[in-house]
Write a protein that holds these residues in place. Structure first.
Motif, PDB file in Angstrom:
ATOM      1  N   LEU A  94      -0.162  32.817  23.190  1.00 62.53           N
ATOM      2  CA  LEU A  94      -0.679  32.472  21.864  1.00 62.53           C
ATOM      3  C   LEU A  94      -0.587  30.975  21.597  1.00 62.53           C
ATOM      4  N   GLY A  95       0.203  30.279  22.401  1.00 67.43           N
ATOM      5  CA  GLY A  95       0.343  28.830  22.213  1.00 67.43           C
ATOM      6  C   GLY A  95       1.041  28.470  20.916  1.00 67.43           C
ATOM      7  N   ILE A  96       1.995  29.302  20.501  1.00 68.67           N
ATOM      8  CA  ILE A  96       2.708  29.059  19.248  1.00 68.67           C
ATOM      9  C   ILE A  96       3.896  28.145  19.520  1.00 68.67           C
ATOM     10  N   GLY A  97       4.001  27.069  18.752  1.00 68.13           N
ATOM     11  CA  GLY A  97       5.143  26.168  18.878  1.00 68.13           C
ATOM     12  C   GLY A  97       6.287  26.619  17.981  1.00 68.13           C
ATOM     13  N   ASP A  98       7.445  26.032  18.204  1.00 69.79           N
ATOM     14  CA  ASP A  98       8.639  26.317  17.391  1.00 69.79           C
ATOM     15  C   ASP A  98       9.045  27.784  17.409  1.00 69.79           C
ATOM     16  N   VAL A  99       8.884  28.437  18.563  1.00 71.41           N
ATOM     17  CA  VAL A  99       9.381  29.796  18.752  1.00 71.41           C
ATOM     18  C   VAL A  99      10.214  29.801  20.027  1.00 71.41           C
ATOM     19  N   ALA A 100      11.456  30.247  19.914  1.00 69.62           N
ATOM     20  CA  ALA A 100      12.337  30.366  21.066  1.00 69.62           C
ATOM     21  C   ALA A 100      12.641  31.839  21.299  1.00 69.62           C
ATOM     22  N   VAL A 101      12.769  32.222  22.561  1.00 70.41           N
ATOM     23  CA  VAL A 101      13.160  33.585  22.914  1.00 70.41           C
ATOM     24  C   VAL A 101      14.530  33.510  23.581  1.00 70.41           C
ATOM     25  N   VAL A 102      15.469  34.267  23.032  1.00 67.32           N
ATOM     26  CA  VAL A 102      16.816  34.338  23.586  1.00 67.32           C
ATOM     27  C   VAL A 102      16.994  35.756  24.125  1.00 67.32           C
ATOM     28  N   GLY A 103      17.083  35.863  25.450  1.00 68.24           N
ATOM     29  CA  GLY A 103      17.174  37.171  26.095  1.00 68.24           C
ATOM     30  C   GLY A 103      18.608  37.553  26.398  1.00 68.24           C
ATOM     31  N   THR A 104      19.372  37.830  25.355  1.00 72.76           N
ATOM     32  CA  THR A 104      20.769  38.204  25.540  1.00 72.76           C
ATOM     33  C   THR A 104      21.219  39.103  24.401  1.00 72.76           C
ATOM     34  N   ARG A 105      22.285  39.832  24.643  1.00 73.91           N
ATOM     35  CA  ARG A 105      22.887  40.657  23.596  1.00 73.91           C
ATOM     36  C   ARG A 105      23.926  39.810  22.878  1.00 73.91           C
ATOM     37  N   LEU A 106      23.836  39.764  21.577  1.00 72.39           N
ATOM     38  CA  LEU A 106      24.808  39.004  20.792  1.00 72.39           C
ATOM     39  C   LEU A 106      25.905  39.939  20.306  1.00 72.39           C
ATOM     40  N   ASP A 107      27.110  39.427  20.327  1.00 69.23           N
ATOM     41  CA  ASP A 107      28.270  40.147  19.829  1.00 69.23           C
ATOM     42  C   ASP A 107      29.065  39.170  18.978  1.00 69.23           C
ATOM     43  N   VAL A 108      29.866  39.674  18.065  1.00 71.26           N
ATOM     44  CA  VAL A 108      30.648  38.816  17.170  1.00 71.26           C
ATOM     45  C   VAL A 108      31.446  37.780  17.961  1.00 71.26           C
ATOM     46  N   ASP A 109      31.959  38.189  19.121  1.00 70.11           N
ATOM     47  CA  ASP A 109      32.805  37.302  19.916  1.00 70.11           C
ATOM     48  C   ASP A 109      32.031  36.446  20.915  1.00 70.11           C
ATOM     49  N   SER A 110      30.722  36.666  21.036  1.00 73.92           N
ATOM     50  CA  SER A 110      29.980  35.950  22.078  1.00 73.92           C
ATOM     51  C   SER A 110      28.716  35.268  21.565  1.00 73.92           C
ATOM     52  N   ILE A 111      28.730  34.807  20.330  1.00 69.02           N
ATOM     53  CA  ILE A 111      27.571  34.102  19.789  1.00 69.02           C
ATOM     54  C   ILE A 111      27.596  32.668  20.324  1.00 69.02           C
ATOM     55  N   PRO A 112      26.538  32.257  21.022  1.00 68.02           N
ATOM     56  CA  PRO A 112      26.503  30.875  21.514  1.00 68.02           C
ATOM     57  C   PRO A 112      26.634  29.876  20.357  1.00 68.02           C
TER      58      PRO A 112
END
Length: 184
Positions: A94-112
């Motif tokens: 789609l050529g959309i700017g300002d969109v990031a994809v984060v392919g991970t499971r987030l947990d309370v203890d593991s938020i980057p």
């Protein structure tokens, strides 16, 4: 809108082999995914410029919101690898700017660290158990930021946040959203 048309075609193409959503009917996808996602815009303020879609799946509600509000920065978080690949493909095609994809499971203890306390708003649509996800989502928004979760037709008791009704897609319908504002 041309971007919605391209998004629909990509979704239908991937749906054949990957079963990303509940139906392959284009009218169902437009009504139940794209248009329903736009109901989240009721909660977007002028200061809501950075949004995170937690458990994005096929990109809803984040991508439809971004298509309509192109000035937003959107981060799509999806733990399932196949769906994250689909999201990367859609963003590229789609050529959309300002969109990031984060392919991970987030947990309370593991938020980057780069995601913690950063967003104006976190949105969730059918992402899983709100009781488990709300503590994670509230760590992603900055102080004063909001978490918006689409709810079932009948609201459930909640210990945090407030339920809000929004007019639905059909006359007389309402849609329920749980809204939680973070205040440290």
């Amino acid at each position: 809108h041309d971007l919605f048309d391209k998004y629909l075609k990509l979704l239908l193409k991937w749906q054949k082999s990957h079963r990303l959503v509940g139906s392959s009917d284009p009218a169902w996808i437009v009504r139940n995914l794209f248009l329903d996602s736009l109901l989240f815009l009721h909660f977007v303020s002028e200061s809501s410029t950075e949004i995170l879609d937690l458990g994005s799946g096929a990109g809803v509600p984040g991508l439809p919101m971004k298509i309509v509000k192109s000035g937003m920065k959107v981060t799509l978080v999806e733990s399932r690898r196949r769906r994250a690949s689909f999201l990367r493909s859609v963003v590229r095609e789609l050529g959309i700017g300002d969109v990031a994809v984060v392919g991970t499971r987030l947990d309370v203890d593991s938020i980057p660290g780069e995601l913690r306390d950063r967003f104006d708003m976190v949105v969730m649509r059918c992402a899983g158990d709100p009781e488990r996800l709300l503590p994670i989502a509230t760590l992603l928004v900055h102080d004063g930021g909001t978490v918006v979760v689409s709810g079932p037709p009948q609201v459930l008791p909640t210990r945090i946040g407030r339920w809000h009704s929004v007019p639905g897609l059909r006359v007389g319908d309402t849609r329920q959203f749980l809204v939680v504002t973070r205040s440290d």
